[in-house]
Design an enzyme around this catalytic site. Structure first.
Site, PDB file in Angstrom:
ATOM      1  N   CYS A  73       0.104   2.782  -1.724  1.00 36.51           N
ATOM      2  CA  CYS A  73      -1.125   2.423  -2.423  1.00 36.51           C
ATOM      3  C   CYS A  73      -2.089   1.714  -1.463  1.00 36.51           C
ATOM      4  O   CYS A  73      -2.633   2.352  -0.574  1.00 36.51           O
ATOM      5  CB  CYS A  73      -0.826   1.586  -3.667  1.00 36.51           C
ATOM      6  SG  CYS A  73      -2.213   1.494  -4.832  1.00 36.51           S
ATOM      7  N   HIS A  89       3.078   4.518  -6.563  1.00 36.57           N
ATOM      8  CA  HIS A  89       4.081   3.472  -6.314  1.00 36.57           C
ATOM      9  C   HIS A  89       5.491   4.037  -6.510  1.00 36.57           C
ATOM     10  O   HIS A  89       5.957   4.161  -7.650  1.00 36.57           O
ATOM     11  CB  HIS A  89       3.858   2.296  -7.261  1.00 36.57           C
ATOM     12  CG  HIS A  89       2.666   1.465  -6.927  1.00 36.57           C
ATOM     13  ND1 HIS A  89       2.731   0.371  -6.103  1.00 36.57           N
ATOM     14  CD2 HIS A  89       1.355   1.596  -7.289  1.00 36.57           C
ATOM     15  CE1 HIS A  89       1.523  -0.165  -5.973  1.00 36.57           C
ATOM     16  NE2 HIS A  89       0.665   0.565  -6.680  1.00 36.57           N
ATOM     17  N   GLU A 101       8.212   2.506  -5.837  1.00 35.57           N
ATOM     18  CA  GLU A 101       9.175   1.429  -6.076  1.00 35.57           C
ATOM     19  C   GLU A 101       9.404   1.145  -7.554  1.00 35.57           C
ATOM     20  O   GLU A 101      10.400   0.508  -7.925  1.00 35.57           O
ATOM     21  CB  GLU A 101       8.726   0.147  -5.364  1.00 35.57           C
ATOM     22  CG  GLU A 101       7.485  -0.529  -5.918  1.00 35.57           C
ATOM     23  CD  GLU A 101       6.185  -0.024  -5.300  1.00 35.57           C
ATOM     24  OE1 GLU A 101       5.226  -0.806  -5.202  1.00 35.57           O
ATOM     25  OE2 GLU A 101       6.120   1.168  -4.934  1.00 35.57           O
ATOM     26  N   GLY A 126      26.812 -22.897 -12.574  1.00 37.96           N
ATOM     27  CA  GLY A 126      26.250 -21.558 -12.582  1.00 37.96           C
ATOM     28  C   GLY A 126      26.801 -20.677 -11.474  1.00 37.96           C
ATOM     29  O   GLY A 126      27.566 -21.122 -10.604  1.00 37.96           O
TER      30      GLY A 126
END
Length: 533
Positions: free
Chosen positions: A95, A189, A191, A245
């Site tokens: 792009c 794009h 991705e 975590g």
């Protein structure tokens, strides 16, 4: 900004084959890095202002130029370092990346309003008009393929050496290629998931065009990172704050594998964890991994300080400050630690640097023990700073952490305190812990846990009238929350069927004294947040 897998102490020998992604400010630049890594190739993102230094450091075998909200024809819009085009390395411009490459190599880019055609936004279809290395084994001449466009400007004259290899209705230069220099540009794009073959196109670029083996694995990362940690730490001592975590746990296990008993973990149990979570953390580290662990039982300290606090930000600030105070006191008792370990991830690193090269270069406050290094004069050990969340989970499995642990849903640092709007008390924590445990148990029983990004119960500061047996009740309301997401930035409500919600509500009301009504939160993000506070 550097998330380089080689510290200054280890030199460049540990650098894997790398793709350098030059960021011009696109909202989806991280997706490029993820797609490249999914192809088995290591990638790093650098703002365009730091791209030349990153190129020298990484010695990449390929370069990808990202999209941007900027406009190439505008004065002061971002440019790539010219030396990138002279380095003999394959380049893919996406792009804005296609447009800026075209402009810098002598072509022409014009705003959409000047061409009278406007831009393209959303789904589009391109037609392949010539063979191209990007298309090998994927797209053939004459075929039409769906892609995702998002551009106002467009290339109106490509640079010398390029050929058009695909067109769309709104972009006659949808894909351009200079096979001799191995330069390619896509106006769309690849991705994003809305370009169905985008991941394969990027894999073609890094594997076929750049000639990379595609053998970057968690096993290789583990080996390299262990060498790095040993080189950085030497004979020094490291302390790591465990939050319970996944990120801090994986970091701790990896560091322990590297330096053994030079690592001490500190687990501050603030009494705001989920059912059985504190016991699980202590058992995992002390018994399973035999990692030195200081377990600080600080429930009374935290709950005492939370008494009377109802403002969400006040609760967060108190918990954060108190955690730091307790952690700092325990670190002093250990004595002599020169390093502090953190579970910083790559998205945090990327977000801490402005793509325009502005002054924001410090780690954000959302890192799990932000502020400690300055106060304690300690160097940071951040072994996960090159990884995305899903890659951390993969590394955890590589290290042998139980899948039930590494696959757990995200849990906020302030714990249950921000899932209890209003005042936090031990009684309310205990009520919520039990309701939450029942909810998660039913999710697992239904085989839904891995399909959900995050699920939890909230204990509301609202009481309602109910009937149980022949008696009137006046008890609290419990709200259930479950969302799907890829990164937590946006989220959709998980679509439970009515039977599941009825089953969960029945169990909670029957088994948890203090709750007589259950509701389900149907709010997406945005406009809501995932957590309630």
């Amino acid at each position: 900004m550097s998330a380089h897998p080689t510290s200054p102490e280890t030199g460049d020998s540990a650098v894997p084959e790398t793709v350098l992604i030059v960021d011009f400010g696109s909202q989806v630049t991280q997706l490029i890095a993820r797609r490249v890594r999914e192809a088995g190739v290591y990638s790093e993102i650098a703002p365009f202002t730091q791209a030349e230094a990153a190129f020298a450091r990484l010695k990449p075998k390929g370069i990808i130029l990202s999209g941007s909200p900027a406009s190439v024809p505008e004065d002061g819009s971002p440019r790539a370092p010219q030396m990138l085009f002279e380095a003999g390395v394959p380049i893919l411009g996406i792009c804005y990346g296609q447009q800026v490459m075209t402009h810098q190599l002598g072509g022409e880019v014009r705003p959409g309003h000047e061409t009278g055609e406007g831009g393209e936004f959303g789904r589009a279809f391109l037609t392949v008009t010539a063979d191209c290395a990007l298309f090998d084994g994927l797209w053939d001449v004459g075929e039409r393929h769906q892609v995702w466009m998002s551009h106002g400007d467009k290339v109106t004259q490509f640079a010398e050496g390029f050929d058009i290899v695909a067109t769309s209705d709104g972009a006659p230069f949808a894909v351009i290629a200079d096979e001799a220099r191995r330069f390619y540009g896509t106006q769309f794009h690849p991705e994003v998931v809305h370009t169905p073959d985008g991941g394969k196109l990027l894999a073609n670029f890094v594997r076929h065009v750049c000639g990379m083996a595609g053998d970057w694995t968690m096993a290789e990362f583990r080996k390299t990172k262990i060498e790095e940690i040993r080189a950085q730490v030497g004979g020094g001592r490291v302390i790591c704050g465990l939050s319970g975590g996944v990120d801090s746990a994986v970091a701790a296990v990896l560091i322990h594998e590297a330096i053994g008993d030079q690592l001490t973990c500190v687990f501050v149990d603030h009494g705001l964890m989920r059912m059985g979570e504190a016991e699980q953390v202590v058992s995992l580290f002390k018994n399973h991994y035999n990692i030195p662990l200081v377990h600080v039982e600080a429930e009374e300290l935290f709950l005492g300080g939370l008494a009377g606090l109802t403002d969400p930000e006040a609760k967060r600030k108190f918990i954060g400050k108190t955690f730091i105070d307790v952690f700092e006191a325990e670190a002093k008792k250990i004595g002599g630690a020169a390093f502090l370990a953190q579970g910083t991830l790559y998205p945090d690193v990327i977000e801490s640097v402005s793509f325009t090269g502005g002054p924001s270069v410090t780690i954000k406050s959302h890192h799990n023990v932000g502020g400690l290094p300055e106060r304690m004069n300690m160097a940071l050990v951040e072994p996960l700073r090159e990884l995305f969340k899903d890659e951390v989970r993969d590394l955890g499995r590589e290290l042998g952490l139980p899948d039930a642990f590494v696959g757990r849903h995200p849990f906020p640092g302030p714990g249950l305190a921000i899932r209890i709007p209003g005042e936090v008390t031990k009684e309310r924590c205990d009520i919520l812990r039990k309701a939450d445990s029942i909810y998660l148990e039913e999710i697992r029983n239904a085989g839904l846990y891995d399909a959900i990004w995050q699920a939890f119960a909230v204990l509301l500061p609202v009481k309602t009238v109910g009937v149980m047996g022949d008696s009137r009740t006046y008890d609290s309301v419990c709200a259930l929350r479950a969302v799907t997401s890829t990164d937590g930035m946006t989220a959709d409500v998980f679509p439970y069927d009515a039977g599941f919600l009825t089953r969960v509500a029945t169990r909670i009301v029957n088994e948890v004294k203090g709750i007589n009504r259950v509701v389900y939160d149907y709010t997406s993000k945005p406009p809501g947040t995932i957590e309630w506070e």
